[in-house]
Design an enzyme around this catalytic site. Structure first.
Site, mmCIF file in Angstrom:
data_model
loop_
_atom_site.group_PDB
_atom_site.id
_atom_site.type_symbol
_atom_site.label_atom_id
_atom_site.label_comp_id
_atom_site.label_asym_id
_atom_site.label_seq_id
_atom_site.Cartn_x
_atom_site.Cartn_y
_atom_site.Cartn_z
ATOM 1 N N ASN A 1 75.594 9.071 128.029
ATOM 2 C CA ASN A 1 74.161 8.497 127.316
ATOM 3 C C ASN A 1 74.498 7.329 126.664
ATOM 4 O O ASN A 1 75.741 7.109 126.033
ATOM 5 C CB ASN A 1 73.982 9.589 126.595
ATOM 6 N N ILE A 2 73.470 6.763 126.285
ATOM 7 C CA ILE A 2 73.589 5.490 125.672
ATOM 8 C C ILE A 2 72.597 5.418 124.577
ATOM 9 O O ILE A 2 71.512 5.066 125.007
ATOM 10 C CB ILE A 2 73.488 4.179 126.445
ATOM 11 N N GLU A 3 72.656 5.560 123.327
ATOM 12 C CA GLU A 3 71.648 5.431 122.309
ATOM 13 C C GLU A 3 71.389 3.993 121.799
ATOM 14 O O GLU A 3 72.174 3.055 121.997
ATOM 15 C CB GLU A 3 72.191 6.462 121.277
ATOM 16 N N CYS B 1 69.670 8.621 128.893
ATOM 17 C CA CYS B 1 70.713 9.907 129.177
ATOM 18 C C CYS B 1 71.591 9.699 130.055
ATOM 19 O O CYS B 1 71.484 8.542 130.929
ATOM 20 C CB CYS B 1 69.720 11.107 129.527
ATOM 21 N N GLU C 1 72.332 11.440 132.877
ATOM 22 C CA GLU C 1 71.931 11.464 134.216
ATOM 23 C C GLU C 1 71.217 10.211 134.626
ATOM 24 O O GLU C 1 71.444 9.825 135.796
ATOM 25 C CB GLU C 1 70.861 12.470 134.100
ATOM 26 N N CYS D 1 66.980 16.611 130.263
ATOM 27 C CA CYS D 1 65.579 16.520 129.638
ATOM 28 C C CYS D 1 64.558 16.375 130.701
ATOM 29 O O CYS D 1 64.746 16.246 131.672
ATOM 30 C CB CYS D 1 65.525 15.374 128.519
ATOM 31 N N CYS E 1 64.585 13.069 132.750
ATOM 32 C CA CYS E 1 65.575 12.833 133.959
ATOM 33 C C CYS E 1 65.108 13.873 135.013
ATOM 34 O O CYS E 1 65.453 13.550 135.929
ATOM 35 C CB CYS E 1 66.823 13.382 133.105
HETATM 36 N N1 THU Z 1 71.258 13.702 126.334
HETATM 37 C C1 THU Z 1 71.704 13.192 127.784
HETATM 38 O O1 THU Z 1 72.199 12.276 127.878
HETATM 39 N N2 THU Z 1 71.400 14.184 128.677
HETATM 40 C C2 THU Z 1 70.785 15.150 128.454
HETATM 41 O O2 THU Z 1 70.787 16.281 129.542
HETATM 42 C C3 THU Z 1 70.123 15.931 127.310
HETATM 43 C C4 THU Z 1 70.343 14.693 126.239
HETATM 44 C C5 THU Z 1 71.421 12.756 125.545
HETATM 45 C C6 THU Z 1 70.589 11.968 124.836
HETATM 46 C C7 THU Z 1 70.997 11.506 123.368
HETATM 47 O O3 THU Z 1 71.504 10.469 123.503
HETATM 48 C C8 THU Z 1 71.516 13.006 123.209
HETATM 49 O O4 THU Z 1 71.713 13.386 124.041
HETATM 50 C C9 THU Z 1 70.867 13.786 122.036
HETATM 51 O O5 THU Z 1 69.559 14.077 122.566
#
Ligand code: THU
Length: 134
Positions: A44-46, A55, A57, A88, A91
């Site tokens: 994941n990259i925020e 996310c 995935e 989510c 995804c």
């Molecule tokens: N996130 C994912 O990368 N994959 C998931 O299946 C659920 C959520 C990430 C998005 C965000 O960076 C962090 O988790 C919190 O929601």
């Protein structure tokens, strides 16, 4: 297959090391297995603006799709919480575009003590996809 999924989870765990999650501190890694045996990792990259966050995935899927891959067998996901990291809705929709109903999703909690394996059919029944636009 179970052995293969264990290996895939290990690669998801390694991918989690690359996570950029300074806002949620929830780190996620994914490892996507293509039908021809290649593996794409993602994290994941925020973003400070929140909504551009992607996310783990989708990072893995988009890397593979850029490379021209269109057929996928399984994805392993590992989060950093006490519960397994279920994908989510966004995804799942991306999976719906490229994967058949028997696509396998295996997800684990941070410690690897809780692992759930389901197909895309089980995780997202009645999904909208390319077939609906025919
Ligand atoms: N996130 C994912 O990368 N994959 C998931 O299946 C659920 C959520 C990430 C998005 C965000 O960076 C962090 O988790 C919190 O929601």
């Amino acid at each position: 297959m179970e052995r293969k999924l264990d290996d895939l989870l290990q690669l998801a765990k390694e991918a989690r090391e690359h996570s950029y999650a300074p806002y949620s501190n929830y780190r996620v890694g994914a490892a996507l297995l293509t039908k021809d045996g290649r593996i794409y990792q993602g994290c994941n990259i925020e973003n400070a603006s929140y909504t551009p966050t992607v996310c783990a995935e989708r990072t893995a899927f988009f890397k593979a799709i850029f490379d021209g891959v269109r057929e996928f067998a399984a994805i392993a996901i590992i989060g950093s919480g006490v519960l397994p990291a279920f994908p989510c809705g966004v995804c799942r929709q991306v999976m719906s575009e490229f994967c058949d109903g028997d696509f396998i999703i295996v997800t684990s909690n941070a410690e690897g003590t809780e692992v759930v394996t389901e197909t895309l059919d089980e995780m997202m029944p009645h999904r909208f996809g390319p077939k609906d636009l025919l």
